[in-house]
Motif scaffolding. Structure first.
Motif, PDB file in Angstrom:
ATOM      1  N   GLY A 184       4.483   6.121   5.729  1.00  0.00           N
ATOM      2  CA  GLY A 184       4.546   4.896   6.543  1.00  0.00           C
ATOM      3  C   GLY A 184       5.072   5.176   7.941  1.00  0.00           C
ATOM      4  O   GLY A 184       5.031   6.308   8.434  1.00  0.00           O
ATOM      5  N   GLY A 185       5.583   4.140   8.577  1.00  0.00           N
ATOM      6  CA  GLY A 185       6.009   4.231   9.972  1.00  0.00           C
ATOM      7  C   GLY A 185       7.177   5.189  10.194  1.00  0.00           C
ATOM      8  O   GLY A 185       7.291   5.803  11.245  1.00  0.00           O
TER       9      GLY A 185
ATOM     10  N   GLU B 296      -0.613   9.694   8.997  1.00  0.00           N
ATOM     11  CA  GLU B 296       0.433   8.763   9.459  1.00  0.00           C
ATOM     12  C   GLU B 296       0.412   8.699  10.986  1.00  0.00           C
ATOM     13  O   GLU B 296       0.314   9.744  11.656  1.00  0.00           O
ATOM     14  CB  GLU B 296       1.779   9.286   8.947  1.00  0.00           C
ATOM     15  CG  GLU B 296       2.667   8.280   8.294  1.00  0.00           C
ATOM     16  CD  GLU B 296       2.063   7.563   7.081  1.00  0.00           C
ATOM     17  OE1 GLU B 296       1.419   6.516   7.279  1.00  0.00           O
ATOM     18  OE2 GLU B 296       2.275   8.035   5.960  1.00  0.00           O
ATOM     19  N   HIS B 297       0.492   7.492  11.525  1.00  0.00           N
ATOM     20  CA  HIS B 297       0.451   7.262  12.974  1.00  0.00           C
ATOM     21  C   HIS B 297      -0.870   7.719  13.588  1.00  0.00           C
ATOM     22  O   HIS B 297      -0.937   8.029  14.776  1.00  0.00           O
ATOM     23  CB  HIS B 297       1.639   7.928  13.687  1.00  0.00           C
ATOM     24  CG  HIS B 297       2.946   7.256  13.357  1.00  0.00           C
ATOM     25  ND1 HIS B 297       3.438   6.186  14.060  1.00  0.00           N
ATOM     26  CD2 HIS B 297       3.834   7.483  12.345  1.00  0.00           C
ATOM     27  CE1 HIS B 297       4.587   5.793  13.510  1.00  0.00           C
ATOM     28  NE2 HIS B 297       4.846   6.561  12.465  1.00  0.00           N
TER      29      HIS B 297
ATOM     30  N   CYS C  88       1.235  -2.563  15.487  1.00  0.00           N
ATOM     31  CA  CYS C  88       0.753  -1.719  14.385  1.00  0.00           C
ATOM     32  C   CYS C  88      -0.737  -1.425  14.513  1.00  0.00           C
ATOM     33  O   CYS C  88      -1.464  -2.109  15.237  1.00  0.00           O
ATOM     34  CB  CYS C  88       1.009  -2.429  13.062  1.00  0.00           C
ATOM     35  SG  CYS C  88       0.081  -3.956  12.892  1.00  0.00           S
ATOM     36  N   GLY C  89      -1.176  -0.408  13.773  1.00  0.00           N
ATOM     37  CA  GLY C  89      -2.608  -0.130  13.637  1.00  0.00           C
ATOM     38  C   GLY C  89      -3.189  -1.045  12.569  1.00  0.00           C
ATOM     39  O   GLY C  89      -2.609  -2.088  12.250  1.00  0.00           O
TER      40      GLY C  89
ATOM     41  N   ASP D  80      -3.678   5.750  12.790  1.00  0.00           N
ATOM     42  CA  ASP D  80      -4.554   4.558  12.801  1.00  0.00           C
ATOM     43  C   ASP D  80      -4.688   3.938  14.190  1.00  0.00           C
ATOM     44  O   ASP D  80      -5.791   3.641  14.641  1.00  0.00           O
ATOM     45  CB  ASP D  80      -4.161   3.515  11.730  1.00  0.00           C
ATOM     46  CG  ASP D  80      -2.764   2.939  11.860  1.00  0.00           C
ATOM     47  OD1 ASP D  80      -1.953   3.462  12.671  1.00  0.00           O
ATOM     48  OD2 ASP D  80      -2.465   1.958  11.146  1.00  0.00           O
ATOM     49  N   TYR D  81      -3.564   3.802  14.919  1.00  0.00           N
ATOM     50  CA  TYR D  81      -3.678   3.191  16.258  1.00  0.00           C
ATOM     51  C   TYR D  81      -4.207   4.187  17.288  1.00  0.00           C
ATOM     52  O   TYR D  81      -4.361   3.853  18.450  1.00  0.00           O
ATOM     53  CB  TYR D  81      -2.337   2.575  16.704  1.00  0.00           C
ATOM     54  CG  TYR D  81      -1.144   3.492  16.630  1.00  0.00           C
ATOM     55  CD1 TYR D  81      -0.867   4.386  17.654  1.00  0.00           C
ATOM     56  CD2 TYR D  81      -0.291   3.457  15.533  1.00  0.00           C
ATOM     57  CE1 TYR D  81       0.236   5.226  17.592  1.00  0.00           C
ATOM     58  CE2 TYR D  81       0.815   4.279  15.458  1.00  0.00           C
ATOM     59  CZ  TYR D  81       1.075   5.166  16.486  1.00  0.00           C
ATOM     60  OH  TYR D  81       2.171   5.987  16.407  1.00  0.00           O
TER      61      TYR D  81
ATOM     62  N   MET E 169      -4.233   0.151   9.375  1.00  0.00           N
ATOM     63  CA  MET E 169      -4.219   0.745   8.031  1.00  0.00           C
ATOM     64  C   MET E 169      -3.681  -0.194   6.954  1.00  0.00           C
ATOM     65  O   MET E 169      -4.301  -0.355   5.887  1.00  0.00           O
ATOM     66  CB  MET E 169      -3.373   2.012   8.037  1.00  0.00           C
ATOM     67  CG  MET E 169      -3.045   2.511   6.634  1.00  0.00           C
ATOM     68  SD  MET E 169      -2.332   4.125   6.610  1.00  0.00           S
ATOM     69  CE  MET E 169      -0.664   3.821   7.146  1.00  0.00           C
ATOM     70  N   ASP E 170      -2.526  -0.804   7.216  1.00  0.00           N
ATOM     71  CA  ASP E 170      -1.847  -1.562   6.155  1.00  0.00           C
ATOM     72  C   ASP E 170      -2.668  -2.778   5.743  1.00  0.00           C
ATOM     73  O   ASP E 170      -2.865  -3.060   4.563  1.00  0.00           O
ATOM     74  CB  ASP E 170      -0.467  -2.032   6.635  1.00  0.00           C
ATOM     75  CG  ASP E 170       0.397  -0.886   7.119  1.00  0.00           C
ATOM     76  OD1 ASP E 170      -0.005   0.279   6.918  1.00  0.00           O
ATOM     77  OD2 ASP E 170       1.454  -1.146   7.703  1.00  0.00           O
TER      78      ASP E 170
ATOM     79  N   ARG F 289       0.823  -1.212   0.000  1.00  0.00           N
ATOM     80  CA  ARG F 289       0.000   0.000   0.000  1.00  0.00           C
ATOM     81  C   ARG F 289       0.857   1.262   0.000  1.00  0.00           C
ATOM     82  O   ARG F 289       2.031   1.231   0.375  1.00  0.00           O
ATOM     83  CB  ARG F 289      -0.946   0.029   1.200  1.00  0.00           C
ATOM     84  CG  ARG F 289      -0.260   0.055   2.574  1.00  0.00           C
ATOM     85  CD  ARG F 289      -0.322   1.406   3.262  1.00  0.00           C
ATOM     86  NE  ARG F 289       0.515   1.470   4.453  1.00  0.00           N
ATOM     87  CZ  ARG F 289       1.791   1.836   4.442  1.00  0.00           C
ATOM     88  NH1 ARG F 289       2.397   2.161   3.313  1.00  0.00           N
ATOM     89  NH2 ARG F 289       2.495   1.867   5.559  1.00  0.00           N
TER      90      ARG F 289
ATOM     91  N   TYR G  40       8.639   2.593  17.021  1.00  0.00           N
ATOM     92  CA  TYR G  40       7.207   2.584  16.681  1.00  0.00           C
ATOM     93  C   TYR G  40       6.382   2.265  17.927  1.00  0.00           C
ATOM     94  O   TYR G  40       5.432   2.977  18.266  1.00  0.00           O
ATOM     95  CB  TYR G  40       6.941   1.545  15.589  1.00  0.00           C
ATOM     96  CG  TYR G  40       5.510   1.523  15.110  1.00  0.00           C
ATOM     97  CD1 TYR G  40       5.118   2.273  14.007  1.00  0.00           C
ATOM     98  CD2 TYR G  40       4.544   0.774  15.767  1.00  0.00           C
ATOM     99  CE1 TYR G  40       3.806   2.270  13.574  1.00  0.00           C
ATOM    100  CE2 TYR G  40       3.229   0.761  15.343  1.00  0.00           C
ATOM    101  CZ  TYR G  40       2.870   1.504  14.251  1.00  0.00           C
ATOM    102  OH  TYR G  40       1.564   1.505  13.827  1.00  0.00           O
TER     103      TYR G  40
HETATM  104  C1  GLA Z   1       3.115   1.281   9.873  1.00  0.00           C
HETATM  105  C2  GLA Z   1       2.006   0.558  10.634  1.00  0.00           C
HETATM  106  C3  GLA Z   1       0.644   1.206  10.383  1.00  0.00           C
HETATM  107  C4  GLA Z   1       0.692   2.723  10.618  1.00  0.00           C
HETATM  108  C5  GLA Z   1       1.900   3.343   9.906  1.00  0.00           C
HETATM  109  C6  GLA Z   1       2.081   4.789  10.254  1.00  0.00           C
HETATM  110  O1  GLA Z   1       2.946   1.125   8.498  1.00  0.00           O
HETATM  111  O2  GLA Z   1       1.939  -0.792  10.257  1.00  0.00           O
HETATM  112  O3  GLA Z   1      -0.346   0.607  11.189  1.00  0.00           O
HETATM  113  O4  GLA Z   1       0.687   3.020  11.974  1.00  0.00           O
HETATM  114  O5  GLA Z   1       3.110   2.665  10.203  1.00  0.00           O
HETATM  115  O6  GLA Z   1       1.019   5.544   9.790  1.00  0.00           O
END
Ligand code: GLA
Length: 383
Positions: A332-333, A35-36, A169-170, A38-39, A172-173, A29, A223
């Protein structure tokens, strides 16, 4: 999706296992903005791309399962009982993690054999891990008729990442990789898991990714640290998630947190607003506003949330003042991986050459440039 890769994976599978597989493609994706968030139960704006993981799976009569990572030329046999995360397990932890998380739902998973390969550049921040997780859970669900919904599958993928890869992770991915749609991005509410599809047409402009080729060693613990800061502040403020915070609320409790924590949580609240403003800008066809929101996102990630690095900052700074580029930011992260750029179609070739040259001069190694197409999410493929 790369059809040559599909044929290769199928052939290799047949060669190794002498059986006919089912084949699944799960995409990586990109993320336009958010960014950051989602969680923190906020908003994100990702899209599935044409690069991803091709997975071949079949049943086996043997008692143990086998997985082959074709790109690494590594194979792994495992029993189906008492699956535990492996120290330094790498890709193996995603495979056993998915298997174990399905089992935790009370589903008996028969032994299987699989082989996979991918074309997501390693460490690019384009979620090759979510693609691997989704490809396996989707394939096993098809193969054994578990009857899992797509939402259950992405939760399994996320739990495999938490409990076996150790990244909190959240969603999103996994969501983007599962539910992506062609030529579209998804405005996702990570609290309700409802998304709105936006057809993406930036007219004369296109998305361009530039990979810094930096893989930060500490990115996983950093993270998890960021997530812990957000959760602690929520606990102190008696709210469920930063989604429920406003800047006024944070400011009135500023004394209760360290200055750097205050910066971090303010970033999250601001970024959440930016995602919603971004979707309005798309609806109003306001490309200039889109670009500015992207630059503001990078600024927040770099100075407040502190998840950028000098290579990513360099790549973004080089676009500033270039009237062919609407906006650029890390994606991304963080701590490495790609920047995402919205650039005029006419300038792609010249800018790509120029940035590669400048990057090499500055850091003495190469960055890489990719164009991506927005594609459908995880699916069965007929060969
Ligand atoms: C990584 C995590 C996602 C999200 C992004 C930052 O990709 O897997 O859940 O938190 O970082 O937006």
């Amino acid at each position: 999706m790369n059809s040559k890769l599909v044929t290769q994976v199928k052939h290799k599978f047949e060669e190794n296992f002498n059986a006919k597989p089912i084949m699944v493609f799960a995409p990586g994706r990109i993320n336009l903005i958010g960014e950051h968030t989602d969680y923190n139960e906020g908003f994100v704006f990702p899209a599935a791309v044409d690069k991803g993981i091709v997975m071949a799976v079949s049943k086996t009569t043997r008692a143990s399962s086998t997985a082959i990572a074709l790109d690494l030329n590594e194979s792994y046999d495992f029993e189906m009982k008492n699956l535990q995360p492996l120290a330094d397990g790498g890709w193996r932890n995603y495979i056993i993690g998915i298997t174990a998380e399905i089992q935790k739902l009370g589903i008996q998973v028969p032994a299987y054999q699989c082989a996979f390969s991918g074309d997501i550049p390693n460490g690019a921040g384009m979620s090759s891990s979510a693609a691997l997780e989704n490809s396996l859970v989707f394939a096993l669900n098809e193969l054994f008729h578990f009857g899992l919904t797509k939402t259950q599958m992405i939760r399994i993928s996320q739990l495999a990442e938490h409990n076996f890869a150790g990244v909190k992770c959240g969603i999103m991915d996994q969501y983007a990789s599962m539910f992506g749609e062609e030529n579209s991005a998804l405005l996702l509410d990570c609290r309700t898991l409802k998304s709105k599809t936006f057809s993406i047409d930036f007219r004369d402009y296109q998305l361009l990714l530039i990979n810094s080729n930096v893989k930060h060693e500490l990115s996983e613990s950093a993270y998890n640290d960021r997530r812990a800061v957000c959760e602690k502040v929520c606990k102190d403020l008696h709210i469920k998630a930063l989604r429920d915070a406003s800047l006024e609320m944070l400011t009135s409790h500023k004394e209760q947190m360290s200055p750097t924590d205050f910066e971090k949580v303010s970033y999250v609240v601001e970024e959440n607003h930016r995602v919603l403003r971004f979707s309005e800008a798309i609806e109003n066809d306001d490309l200039k506003a889109l670009g500015q929101l992207i630059y503001d996102s990078h600024e927040g990630l770099s100075t407040k949330y502190q998840v950028s690095c000098k290579e990513l900052d360099f790549l973004v700074n080089q676009t500033k003042g270039n009237n062919k580029i609407l906006g650029a930011r890390m994606m991304g992260g963080g701590f490495g991986g790609c920047t995402i750029n919205i650039i005029h179609k006419d300038a792609i070739d010249s800018f790509s050459k120029e940035i590669q040259k400048k990057f090499k001069k500055e850091f003495d190694y190469d960055c890489s440039v990719y164009r991506v197409r927005l594609e459908k999410g995880t699916r069965l493929i007929e060969v």
